[in-house]
Design an enzyme around this catalytic site. Structure first.
Site, short mmCIF file in Angstrom:
data_model
loop_
_atom_site.label_atom_id
_atom_site.label_comp_id
_atom_site.label_asym_id
_atom_site.label_seq_id
_atom_site.Cartn_x
_atom_site.Cartn_y
_atom_site.Cartn_z
N SER A 1 92.20 68.12 79.40
CA SER A 1 93.29 69.08 79.24
C SER A 1 94.52 68.70 80.08
O SER A 1 94.41 68.00 81.09
CB SER A 1 92.82 70.48 79.63
OG SER A 1 91.68 70.82 78.90
N1 SAM Z 1 88.03 70.55 80.89
C1 SAM Z 1 87.76 69.28 80.30
C2 SAM Z 1 88.34 68.17 81.10
O1 SAM Z 1 88.93 68.44 82.16
O2 SAM Z 1 88.22 67.03 80.69
C3 SAM Z 1 88.27 69.22 78.90
C4 SAM Z 1 87.36 69.87 77.96
S1 SAM Z 1 87.72 69.46 76.28
C5 SAM Z 1 89.26 70.17 76.00
C6 SAM Z 1 86.56 70.56 75.50
C7 SAM Z 1 85.12 70.12 75.60
O3 SAM Z 1 84.30 71.19 75.11
C8 SAM Z 1 84.79 68.89 74.75
O4 SAM Z 1 84.20 67.90 75.54
C9 SAM Z 1 83.81 69.46 73.71
O5 SAM Z 1 82.82 68.53 73.31
C10 SAM Z 1 83.20 70.63 74.47
N2 SAM Z 1 82.56 71.65 73.63
C11 SAM Z 1 82.92 72.13 72.42
N3 SAM Z 1 82.06 73.06 72.00
C12 SAM Z 1 81.10 73.18 72.97
C13 SAM Z 1 79.94 73.97 73.13
N4 SAM Z 1 79.53 74.83 72.20
N5 SAM Z 1 79.22 73.84 74.26
C14 SAM Z 1 79.59 72.97 75.23
N6 SAM Z 1 80.68 72.17 75.13
C15 SAM Z 1 81.44 72.28 74.02
#
Ligand code: SAM
Length: 221
Positions: free
Chosen positions: A65
């Site tokens: 993000s």
């Molecule tokens: N905060 C993170 C960083 O600093 O890199 C960025 C997160 S990214 C925007 C969103 C993440 O949520 C992705 O890696 C995605 O695979 C994960 N995600 C999506 N649905 C999910 C779920 N149901 N449970 C766990 N993770 C999930």
């Protein structure tokens, strides 16, 4: 090749130009954003852009993000150092590191195994020892480890997560992007004795939260 001191200068500029002017004022959040080496959470080919004002790809169509959003979500959690935090969406592990610096313990869930394993390896190598990792569907929370003082969801949810009713401590706070797959509101939720209070912080765009209580895989964005 960019040297460590050049990265420190970039981090300081990120704080002064992207965070402070937009209302990030918590001194603990500002200090940690200036300290954590974001360039180590992206592929080396993106390291030179690690302190720019945007999200970056981390593979598998996922992103790390934007620094401002990480700081805003962290500030909204109002961490004091004693909290047990649940993070849904480990991603690169950057937000996880920021949380680990400011809270007591972090439980983090990632649904894509290769991404979750890489984040675990990275954070362990960096010396973080208060983070517990899990590969699973975070849309249902982490019942065995509940209750949590804080919950942070780093992917866009179709609705306020239902598991908060049982897994967020009374008085606790959750920050979650809620909306359709291409545009959400960042919502801060506080659990009071008589239910959940909601406050919209800003509009935002996150990758979709995919799972049982989230979007289906392949749903149009
Ligand atoms: N905060 C993170 C960083 O600093 O890199 C960025 C997160 S990214 C925007 C969103 C993440 O949520 C992705 O890696 C995605 O695979 C994960 N995600 C999506 N649905 C999910 C779920 N149901 N449970 C766990 N993770 C999930």
């Amino acid at each position: 090749m960019t040297g460590q001191s050049e990265y420190s200068v970039s981090r300081r500029r990120m704080v002064e130009e992207q965070l402070r002017p937009r209302g990030i004022h918590d001194p603990h959040v500002l200090r940690i954003m200036e300290a954590v080496p974001r360039h180590l959470f992206v592929d080396p080919t993106f390291a030179g852009r690690a302190y720019s004002d945007h999200a970056l790809p981390i593979g598998q169509e996922q992103t790390i993000s934007q620094p401002y959003i990480v700081a805003l979500m962290t500030q909204a959690l109002e961490l004091t150092g004693d909290e047990k935090v649940l993070e849904i969406g480990t991603g690169s592990g950057y937000q996880t590191a920021i949380l680990a610096e400011l809270a007591d313990r972090v439980f983090t869930i990632e649904r894509i195994p290769s991404i979750g394993h890489q984040a675990k390896e990275r954070l362990t190598a960096m010396g973080y020892s208060t983070i517990v990792f899990r590969i699973s569907d975070g849309t249902v929370g982490w019942k065995e480890m509940a209750p949590f003082d804080r919950v942070i969801v780093t992917a866009g949810a179709p609705k306020i997560p239902a598991f908060l009713d049982e897994q967020l401590r009374i008085g606790g706070t959750c920050v979650v992007p809620v909306g359709d797959p291409s545009n959400q509101n960042l919502v801060r939720i506080t659990r009071a004795e008589d239910g959940l209070r909601e406050e919209v912080l800003c509009s935002c765009t996150f990758v979709p939260l995919i799972g049982r209580e989230g979007w289906s895989q392949g749903e149009p964005g």
